[in-house]
Design a protein around this motif. Sequence first.
Motif, PDB file in Angstrom:
ATOM      1  N   LYS A  30      24.719  20.223 -19.747  1.00  0.00           N
ATOM      2  CA  LYS A  30      25.062  21.543 -20.264  1.00  0.00           C
ATOM      3  C   LYS A  30      25.082  21.499 -21.786  1.00  0.00           C
ATOM      4  O   LYS A  30      25.576  20.550 -22.389  1.00  0.00           O
ATOM      5  N   HIS A  31      24.544  22.537 -22.374  1.00  0.00           N
ATOM      6  CA  HIS A  31      24.417  22.635 -23.823  1.00  0.00           C
ATOM      7  C   HIS A  31      25.255  23.785 -24.342  1.00  0.00           C
ATOM      8  O   HIS A  31      25.257  24.870 -23.745  1.00  0.00           O
ATOM      9  N   GLN A  34      21.782  25.090 -19.351  1.00  0.00           N
ATOM     10  CA  GLN A  34      21.266  23.778 -18.980  1.00  0.00           C
ATOM     11  C   GLN A  34      19.841  23.933 -18.444  1.00  0.00           C
ATOM     12  O   GLN A  34      19.467  24.995 -17.931  1.00  0.00           O
ATOM     13  N   HIS A  35      19.051  22.896 -18.593  1.00  0.00           N
ATOM     14  CA  HIS A  35      17.697  22.912 -18.062  1.00  0.00           C
ATOM     15  C   HIS A  35      17.746  22.945 -16.532  1.00  0.00           C
ATOM     16  O   HIS A  35      18.520  22.218 -15.911  1.00  0.00           O
ATOM     17  N   GLN A  45      21.318  30.102 -17.468  1.00  0.00           N
ATOM     18  CA  GLN A  45      22.022  30.735 -18.583  1.00  0.00           C
ATOM     19  C   GLN A  45      23.429  31.128 -18.138  1.00  0.00           C
ATOM     20  O   GLN A  45      23.595  31.870 -17.170  1.00  0.00           O
ATOM     21  N   TYR A  46      24.441  30.654 -18.854  1.00  0.00           N
ATOM     22  CA  TYR A  46      25.830  30.883 -18.472  1.00  0.00           C
ATOM     23  C   TYR A  46      26.589  31.659 -19.551  1.00  0.00           C
ATOM     24  O   TYR A  46      26.304  31.539 -20.748  1.00  0.00           O
ATOM     25  N   GLY A  86      17.547  31.343 -14.574  1.00  0.00           N
ATOM     26  CA  GLY A  86      16.320  31.577 -15.315  1.00  0.00           C
ATOM     27  C   GLY A  86      16.492  32.756 -16.247  1.00  0.00           C
ATOM     28  O   GLY A  86      17.548  33.391 -16.291  1.00  0.00           O
ATOM     29  N   GLY A  87      15.451  33.036 -17.021  1.00  0.00           N
ATOM     30  CA  GLY A  87      15.506  34.188 -17.906  1.00  0.00           C
ATOM     31  C   GLY A  87      16.359  33.942 -19.129  1.00  0.00           C
ATOM     32  O   GLY A  87      16.430  32.833 -19.654  1.00  0.00           O
ATOM     33  N   GLU A  88      17.053  34.982 -19.544  1.00  0.00           N
ATOM     34  CA  GLU A  88      17.754  34.970 -20.821  1.00  0.00           C
ATOM     35  C   GLU A  88      19.174  35.493 -20.641  1.00  0.00           C
ATOM     36  O   GLU A  88      19.422  36.329 -19.777  1.00  0.00           O
ATOM     37  N   MET A  89      20.093  34.987 -21.455  1.00  0.00           N
ATOM     38  CA  MET A  89      21.437  35.564 -21.498  1.00  0.00           C
ATOM     39  C   MET A  89      21.357  36.834 -22.346  1.00  0.00           C
ATOM     40  O   MET A  89      21.239  36.785 -23.564  1.00  0.00           O
ATOM     41  N   ASN A  90      21.416  37.972 -21.674  1.00  0.00           N
ATOM     42  CA  ASN A  90      21.214  39.275 -22.310  1.00  0.00           C
ATOM     43  C   ASN A  90      22.158  40.253 -21.628  1.00  0.00           C
ATOM     44  O   ASN A  90      21.947  40.610 -20.468  1.00  0.00           O
ATOM     45  N   TYR A  91      23.232  40.626 -22.310  1.00  0.00           N
ATOM     46  CA  TYR A  91      24.166  41.541 -21.662  1.00  0.00           C
ATOM     47  C   TYR A  91      24.664  42.602 -22.631  1.00  0.00           C
ATOM     48  O   TYR A  91      24.685  42.414 -23.840  1.00  0.00           O
ATOM     49  N   TYR A  92      25.029  43.730 -22.053  1.00  0.00           N
ATOM     50  CA  TYR A  92      25.598  44.849 -22.792  1.00  0.00           C
ATOM     51  C   TYR A  92      27.101  44.881 -22.532  1.00  0.00           C
ATOM     52  O   TYR A  92      27.539  44.839 -21.375  1.00  0.00           O
ATOM     53  N   PHE A  93      27.863  44.973 -23.598  1.00  0.00           N
ATOM     54  CA  PHE A  93      29.301  45.204 -23.476  1.00  0.00           C
ATOM     55  C   PHE A  93      29.558  46.690 -23.708  1.00  0.00           C
ATOM     56  O   PHE A  93      29.098  47.268 -24.702  1.00  0.00           O
ATOM     57  N   ILE A  94      30.297  47.313 -22.769  1.00  0.00           N
ATOM     58  CA  ILE A  94      30.538  48.760 -22.811  1.00  0.00           C
ATOM     59  C   ILE A  94      32.050  48.989 -22.806  1.00  0.00           C
ATOM     60  O   ILE A  94      32.750  48.573 -21.878  1.00  0.00           O
TER      61      ILE A  94
END
Length: 798
Positions: free
Chosen positions: A13-14, A124-125, A134-135, A224-232
């Motif tokens: 984990k990174h 982590q890979h 993605q965490y 997989g993918g990307e850590m991408n989130y909206y905070f509302i």
Amino acid sequence: MQVETSSSKYGAKHYPDGIRDWKKEGNYFCFYTTETILEIRVIADKIIRFRYAAEGSFQRDFSYATSDTLEESPIAFGIKEWEETFEIYTDELKVFIARDNLRITISDKEGKVINQDEMGYHWQHYLLKGGKIQYCSKLVQEGECFYGLGDKPTELNLRGKRLENYGTDAYGYQKDTDPLYRNIPFYYGLHHGVGYGIFFDNTFRTIFDFGKEREDACSFWARGGEMNYYFIYGPDLLEVAESYTKITGTPELPPLWALGYHQCRWSYYPDTRVKEIAKEFRKRKIPCDVIYLDIDYMDGFRCFTWNKEWFPDPAGLIKELAAEGFKVVVIIDPGIKVDTDYAVYQEGIKNNYFCKRADGALMEGDVWPGKCVFPDYTNPEVREWWSSLFKSLAETGVRGVWNDMNEPAVFEMGSFPEDVRHDYDGEEVSHRKAHNVYGHLMSKATAAGMKKYLMPNRSFLITRSCYAGAQRWSSVWTGDNVSSWEHLWLASVQCQRLAVSGISFTGSDIGGFIGEPDGELYTRWIQLAVFHPLMRTHSASNETGFNQEPWSFGPEYEKVVTKFITLRYKLLPYLYTTFWQYATHGTPMLRPLAFVAQTDVATHNCSHEFMFGDSLLISHVSEKGMQEKAVYLPAGNWYYFWNDQKYAGAKEIKVKTPLDEIPLFVKAGAVLPEFPEMQYTQQTPVTEMLLHVYFDDTEVKSVLYEDAGDHYGYKNGQYNVIRFKQRSTAQQFYLKKQFYINYETSYKNHRIIVHGLPFKPTTLVVDGQAIALLPENLLADNTVSFVVPRNFEEISMK
């Protein structure tokens, strides 16, 4: 970059290390560590987008969830530098970014913490399958509750649960079965009376842990993918819901008939059987607008064909049904039969429209037609082709489409193998990324085709699987449920959860798809479904030949069922107005009590009670033989719908539950519009609109929306919005009306029925003109009834 040594097969984990640089461009802020980039984007004063690049470069910024009409509209924002943090501020929020590890703390403008990273972002890979896991982990605040995530069949409050999104054909699912059909990676947090939401826009398999692994941590991650989130930020939960729908889009208004009663079965055939069902509804005077045709209407289950033996003249059948007020909805699945004589298969093969495996072979699997291939709906060219296939159905008279089996479901295999390849609008990805949007994009293409070929009429679509944002074009149902009392409770919870997850146009298979309900269970289910935006009975074929129509359970139950379906049609002006609020503002049609009384901790775990729109509170009967039920009422005054008994809220009460009643309450002060009784929505022009006004001595506002109920004239201003304000006292009743009028209704008068007056009035004043009240105006139980012109502006009584 800090690295945690791990023996996991997923690799170490990174974690990000300290910020080395930052920059601002417009409403973007970028923070750079040794390898990680954090991009913070101010969408609005209460909406912040967080996006992380694990190793210094972002993936394509692309989403199937977000609306094309989303506008970035921050009023005022900026950045401050402190010794240990950066602070990005708006008029409503403060976002603190720790210099040493990128961890985020979000507070209101007074500094009250709303949301705070625990370990925050890390990754982590994914050594086994490629890419990165993605965490993000957040601290659970004291007393925090969690809601949302679409159709999860569990308690409304998700605290202590771990759940995942990976669309699954969950036939006969039970309580706590997970995952299910839909993939809505959006949840709410509520603590200390403050609500917020997090929308994790990632189409890979996503997992959410609300304090199950560690009580003090809420985590979400994707394989997989990307850590991408909206905070509302709310702080009201309904504000969060509206903002989420601003991001993912609002629906168009459905045709009014789609809010009527729908009858479905696997399957109604041949055409003579369909006609018998329709005739029986009209003969028994049970309102109904829609009849469905399941897979047996097709020629060997080939999509876009008709079985010539059972349906020799589909256009004639549909025309005959239309003359009796019925619309026809047909099922369409994604599986296209492998058949060289079948035009749809030929076209798809010729143009390379079907999904392929990693080595280039066609993705083949058995579904209802036998061996099938499957369109790649992530390819825009395929979506356009798929849309064109609906021309023949529309020209035949079909008014709606039912997309099923689109998780995608494949017999024996369960779903597609992960090596299947997809275009993904030019990105070329594996099924790991496309799985959760497969049914979503099928329904998008279907909706586009039906809309194009049914113009100027509005079409109707229902889908089983989807991703966030599907409300823009489709309704949903809760899937292949079971005839049981537990599933009746699940239907209520799932529809509430879907509504606050952006998808209000939802319902369950009334009576259960699998099994045979008895008359009591079916009746109680009908009573609940009156207050779900989609009201559809659906059942499976079975060896006993059991049918699940409203008259199938004997005269006693038929009488009650007819009463409640009739009530549904009387309430259509209110239901349609509630849908307009949803389509205009994104306000959920169904509202859990926690969403209307969030500072009252007694509501936080209420699942039996919910609001439909602004004024109706429902608590369904959920147990066999129940004769009395405890109901929690939020603060305020409430009228019991069936007898006008008045109750004060902020407490639990008990009400009797005879078979012909469901606990149903009206908010005091509300104006509740009603149609006269009808058998279908276009039966006859409405000649009089009823307005039930419930007296209260506080100021209460209500609204009524009207348009033609079909076509798109409302988008050009052809509608009416009538706003009511009741401001009465113990000595005087007063109702004021304001309106935008640009649509000519068929009725000229209102019959106004005032409930619960604390005095016996003698004089009625309408727009300054005094009118004597006659004995026939004074009804029992402090109720007054009178007729006024539709264009009245003020009414008072003393």
